[in-house]
Design a protein around this motif. Structure first.
Motif, PDB file in Angstrom:
ATOM      1  N   ALA A 196       4.981   4.565   4.016  1.00 27.25           N
ATOM      2  CA  ALA A 196       5.784   5.783   3.938  1.00 27.25           C
ATOM      3  C   ALA A 196       6.295   6.169   5.318  1.00 27.25           C
ATOM      4  O   ALA A 196       5.782   5.706   6.346  1.00 27.25           O
ATOM      5  CB  ALA A 196       4.960   6.926   3.351  1.00 27.25           C
ATOM      6  N   ASP A 197       7.312   7.043   5.335  1.00 22.78           N
ATOM      7  CA  ASP A 197       7.816   7.540   6.615  1.00 22.78           C
ATOM      8  C   ASP A 197       7.029   8.784   7.028  1.00 22.78           C
ATOM      9  O   ASP A 197       6.054   9.184   6.361  1.00 22.78           O
ATOM     10  CB  ASP A 197       9.325   7.813   6.548  1.00 22.78           C
ATOM     11  CG  ASP A 197       9.700   8.927   5.566  1.00 22.78           C
ATOM     12  OD1 ASP A 197       8.814   9.694   5.139  1.00 22.78           O
ATOM     13  OD2 ASP A 197      10.897   9.032   5.243  1.00 22.78           O
ATOM     14  N   ALA A 198       7.437   9.420   8.120  1.00 22.99           N
ATOM     15  CA  ALA A 198       6.702  10.566   8.657  1.00 22.99           C
ATOM     16  C   ALA A 198       6.704  11.759   7.713  1.00 22.99           C
ATOM     17  O   ALA A 198       5.836  12.630   7.802  1.00 22.99           O
ATOM     18  CB  ALA A 198       7.282  10.967  10.012  1.00 22.99           C
ATOM     19  N   ASN A 199       7.662  11.803   6.790  1.00 22.79           N
ATOM     20  CA  ASN A 199       7.742  12.898   5.821  1.00 22.79           C
ATOM     21  C   ASN A 199       7.013  12.594   4.514  1.00 22.79           C
ATOM     22  O   ASN A 199       7.047  13.393   3.573  1.00 22.79           O
ATOM     23  CB  ASN A 199       9.203  13.232   5.522  1.00 22.79           C
ATOM     24  CG  ASN A 199       9.932  13.761   6.741  1.00 22.79           C
ATOM     25  OD1 ASN A 199       9.377  14.567   7.495  1.00 22.79           O
ATOM     26  ND2 ASN A 199      11.162  13.308   6.945  1.00 22.79           N
ATOM     27  N   GLY A 200       6.373  11.436   4.461  1.00 20.47           N
ATOM     28  CA  GLY A 200       5.654  11.055   3.259  1.00 20.47           C
ATOM     29  C   GLY A 200       6.498  10.361   2.209  1.00 20.47           C
ATOM     30  O   GLY A 200       6.010  10.061   1.123  1.00 20.47           O
ATOM     31  N   LYS A 201       7.753  10.073   2.516  1.00 23.30           N
ATOM     32  CA  LYS A 201       8.623   9.389   1.569  1.00 23.30           C
ATOM     33  C   LYS A 201       8.251   7.908   1.495  1.00 23.30           C
ATOM     34  O   LYS A 201       8.159   7.226   2.510  1.00 23.30           O
ATOM     35  CB  LYS A 201      10.091   9.533   1.988  1.00 23.30           C
ATOM     36  CG  LYS A 201      11.064   8.818   1.057  1.00 23.30           C
ATOM     37  CD  LYS A 201      12.490   8.943   1.562  1.00 23.30           C
ATOM     38  CE  LYS A 201      13.449   8.168   0.684  1.00 23.30           C
ATOM     39  NZ  LYS A 201      14.849   8.247   1.179  1.00 23.30           N
ATOM     40  N   LYS A 202       8.057   7.413   0.272  1.00 20.00           N
ATOM     41  CA  LYS A 202       7.691   6.010   0.101  1.00 20.00           C
ATOM     42  C   LYS A 202       8.841   5.092   0.478  1.00 20.00           C
ATOM     43  O   LYS A 202       9.958   5.235  -0.010  1.00 20.00           O
ATOM     44  CB  LYS A 202       7.263   5.743  -1.345  1.00 20.00           C
ATOM     45  CG  LYS A 202       6.749   4.322  -1.557  1.00 20.00           C
ATOM     46  CD  LYS A 202       6.164   4.118  -2.939  1.00 20.00           C
ATOM     47  CE  LYS A 202       7.241   3.952  -3.982  1.00 20.00           C
ATOM     48  NZ  LYS A 202       6.689   3.559  -5.299  1.00 20.00           N
ATOM     49  N   LEU A 203       8.542   4.141   1.357  1.00 20.42           N
ATOM     50  CA  LEU A 203       9.532   3.165   1.790  1.00 20.42           C
ATOM     51  C   LEU A 203       9.313   1.804   1.141  1.00 20.42           C
ATOM     52  O   LEU A 203      10.253   1.029   0.972  1.00 20.42           O
ATOM     53  CB  LEU A 203       9.493   3.008   3.317  1.00 20.42           C
ATOM     54  CG  LEU A 203       9.744   4.267   4.148  1.00 20.42           C
ATOM     55  CD1 LEU A 203       9.599   3.943   5.627  1.00 20.42           C
ATOM     56  CD2 LEU A 203      11.134   4.836   3.862  1.00 20.42           C
ATOM     57  N   TYR A 204       8.062   1.521   0.802  1.00 23.97           N
ATOM     58  CA  TYR A 204       7.735   0.179   0.281  1.00 23.97           C
ATOM     59  C   TYR A 204       6.390   0.222  -0.432  1.00 23.97           C
ATOM     60  O   TYR A 204       5.479   0.967  -0.050  1.00 23.97           O
ATOM     61  CB  TYR A 204       7.658  -0.838   1.430  1.00 23.97           C
ATOM     62  CG  TYR A 204       7.085  -2.179   1.016  1.00 23.97           C
ATOM     63  CD1 TYR A 204       7.891  -3.163   0.463  1.00 23.97           C
ATOM     64  CD2 TYR A 204       5.725  -2.456   1.183  1.00 23.97           C
ATOM     65  CE1 TYR A 204       7.373  -4.389   0.077  1.00 23.97           C
ATOM     66  CE2 TYR A 204       5.192  -3.688   0.798  1.00 23.97           C
ATOM     67  CZ  TYR A 204       6.020  -4.650   0.250  1.00 23.97           C
ATOM     68  OH  TYR A 204       5.502  -5.861  -0.137  1.00 23.97           O
ATOM     69  N   ALA A 205       6.278  -0.590  -1.481  1.00 25.11           N
ATOM     70  CA  ALA A 205       4.995  -0.843  -2.140  1.00 25.11           C
ATOM     71  C   ALA A 205       5.014  -2.281  -2.640  1.00 25.11           C
ATOM     72  O   ALA A 205       6.056  -2.795  -3.053  1.00 25.11           O
ATOM     73  CB  ALA A 205       4.762   0.130  -3.288  1.00 25.11           C
ATOM     74  N   ASN A 206       3.880  -2.947  -2.583  1.00 25.00           N
ATOM     75  CA  ASN A 206       3.837  -4.360  -2.989  1.00 25.00           C
ATOM     76  C   ASN A 206       3.551  -4.521  -4.480  1.00 25.00           C
ATOM     77  O   ASN A 206       2.779  -5.400  -4.890  1.00 25.00           O
ATOM     78  CB  ASN A 206       2.804  -5.127  -2.158  1.00 25.00           C
ATOM     79  CG  ASN A 206       1.375  -4.671  -2.416  1.00 25.00           C
ATOM     80  OD1 ASN A 206       1.137  -3.516  -2.792  1.00 25.00           O
ATOM     81  ND2 ASN A 206       0.412  -5.556  -2.196  1.00 25.00           N
ATOM     82  N   ASP A 207       4.183  -3.702  -5.293  1.00 23.52           N
ATOM     83  CA  ASP A 207       4.000  -3.769  -6.740  1.00 23.52           C
ATOM     84  C   ASP A 207       5.219  -4.317  -7.475  1.00 23.52           C
ATOM     85  O   ASP A 207       5.319  -4.222  -8.696  1.00 23.52           O
ATOM     86  CB  ASP A 207       3.644  -2.385  -7.303  1.00 23.52           C
ATOM     87  CG  ASP A 207       4.694  -1.321  -6.968  1.00 23.52           C
ATOM     88  OD1 ASP A 207       5.702  -1.643  -6.296  1.00 23.52           O
ATOM     89  OD2 ASP A 207       4.499  -0.155  -7.355  1.00 23.52           O
ATOM     90  N   ALA A 208       6.156  -4.904  -6.727  1.00 23.00           N
ATOM     91  CA  ALA A 208       7.341  -5.487  -7.367  1.00 23.00           C
ATOM     92  C   ALA A 208       6.976  -6.825  -8.008  1.00 23.00           C
ATOM     93  O   ALA A 208       6.172  -7.588  -7.466  1.00 23.00           O
ATOM     94  CB  ALA A 208       8.446  -5.685  -6.337  1.00 23.00           C
ATOM     95  N   PRO A 209       7.541  -7.143  -9.175  1.00 17.50           N
ATOM     96  CA  PRO A 209       7.278  -8.442  -9.805  1.00 17.50           C
ATOM     97  C   PRO A 209       7.765  -9.591  -8.933  1.00 17.50           C
ATOM     98  O   PRO A 209       8.744  -9.459  -8.197  1.00 17.50           O
ATOM     99  CB  PRO A 209       8.081  -8.369 -11.111  1.00 17.50           C
ATOM    100  CG  PRO A 209       8.316  -6.917 -11.355  1.00 17.50           C
ATOM    101  CD  PRO A 209       8.432  -6.295  -9.995  1.00 17.50           C
ATOM    102  N   GLY A 210       7.067 -10.717  -9.004  1.00 17.21           N
ATOM    103  CA  GLY A 210       7.528 -11.925  -8.346  1.00 17.21           C
ATOM    104  C   GLY A 210       7.054 -12.142  -6.934  1.00 17.21           C
ATOM    105  O   GLY A 210       7.422 -13.142  -6.309  1.00 17.21           O
ATOM    106  N   LEU A 211       6.225 -11.249  -6.383  1.00 19.12           N
ATOM    107  CA  LEU A 211       5.730 -11.441  -5.028  1.00 19.12           C
ATOM    108  C   LEU A 211       4.754 -12.617  -4.985  1.00 19.12           C
ATOM    109  O   LEU A 211       4.042 -12.900  -5.945  1.00 19.12           O
ATOM    110  CB  LEU A 211       5.027 -10.176  -4.525  1.00 19.12           C
ATOM    111  CG  LEU A 211       5.900  -8.961  -4.231  1.00 19.12           C
ATOM    112  CD1 LEU A 211       5.036  -7.794  -3.767  1.00 19.12           C
ATOM    113  CD2 LEU A 211       6.952  -9.288  -3.185  1.00 19.12           C
ATOM    114  N   ASP A 212       4.703 -13.290  -3.841  1.00 18.00           N
ATOM    115  CA  ASP A 212       3.728 -14.354  -3.645  1.00 18.00           C
ATOM    116  C   ASP A 212       2.328 -13.763  -3.811  1.00 18.00           C
ATOM    117  O   ASP A 212       2.058 -12.642  -3.348  1.00 18.00           O
ATOM    118  CB  ASP A 212       3.889 -14.950  -2.246  1.00 18.00           C
ATOM    119  CG  ASP A 212       3.019 -16.169  -2.048  1.00 18.00           C
ATOM    120  OD1 ASP A 212       3.491 -17.284  -2.342  1.00 18.00           O
ATOM    121  OD2 ASP A 212       1.858 -16.021  -1.591  1.00 18.00           O
TER     122      ASP A 212
END
Length: 246
Positions: A87-103
């Motif tokens: 997340a950024d400094a304001n708590g906004k989510k920028l990324y999570a590793n829950d997308a389908p197809g990840l190694d």
């Protein structure tokens, strides 16, 4: 190179023969269906035996790396799912590793032995904006090992710099009789409890040292700057006597 048929042969498609564009279209549709069938990471109940000690994030011009340090207070853990959110400094989510197809190595730790403290690294994080924090969760192990764990040894690496950035270079040796596949070498540079840099390298195949023709080297390029930090590298086995850990 195949050429398009002309004249009477152009009617072949009416006789049930697939043309090259049709084959490509079919492959594309199949790939789309396979991707749609994949499911992203879901942790479920937390793993009571594995404690998250730290979750850190580093960023530079090359991207973002998250580092999750875990300690196993219970039995051997195999294919240990790890979820991370940046997340950024304001708590906004920028990324999570829950997308389908990840190694699988970007959603789980292959092996965590009893009493072991280990670092799991995700260096494939691309975000728009400044990453400030990372949180993580660990789920129930999905694998069931049989037999003794293969022993993989990582030599003390040397640190250098080239046009691509700062790197750690060393050798990795498989002291078991089981060939390792998609072996991940993770390196983390710490100053006290602060992570200054992290990275990883993937070795497609690591044969047993007894049969290997030459030493296997690895090069880990860092996100962040490891200068002045203590460097630790590890490579948990990915193929166990009973099958793959992933």
């Amino acid at each position: 190179m195949a050429l398009a048929a002309v004249g009477p042969l152009a009617l072949g498609g009416c006789l049930g023969v697939q043309t090259t564009p049709e084959k490509s279209s079919a492959k594309t549709k199949l790939a789309g269906k396979q991707l749609a069938a994949q499911k992203g990471l879901k942790i479920g109940a937390a793993n009571a035996a594995v404690k998250v000690l730290h979750t850190d994030v580093v960023q530079d011009a090359n991207g973002v790396a998250a580092v999750v340090r875990v300690k196993n207070t219970g039995p051997l853990q195999v294919t240990l799912p790890i979820a991370v959110t940046v997340a950024d400094a304001n708590g906004k989510k920028l990324y999570a590793n829950d997308a389908p197809g990840l190694d699988p190595s970007l959603t789980s730790l292959a092996v965590l032995t009893p009493g072991e403290t280990a670092d799991w690294v995700d260096n494939q994080i691309l975000v728009a904006g400044k990453a400030a924090t990372a949180t993580s969760a660990v789920g129930a192990a999905k694998g069931k090992p049989t037999g003794a764990l293969p022993k993989v040894v990582v030599t003390k690496p040397t640190v250098g710099r080239d046009a691509d950035g700062v790197y750690a270079k060393g050798q990795v040796r498989n002291e078991s009789s089981v060939a390792q596949k998609r072996l991940v070498v993770s390196c983390v540079a710490r100053q006290a409890d602060r992570v200054l840099a992290a990275g990883r390298a993937v070795i497609d195949r690591l044969d047993p040292a007894a049969t290997a023709k030459k030493p296997t080297t690895f090069t880990v390029f860092f996100i962040g700057d490891p200068k002045g930090a203590q460097l630790a590298c590890s490579a948990p086995p990915t193929v166990l006597p009973g099958g793959t850990a992933k």
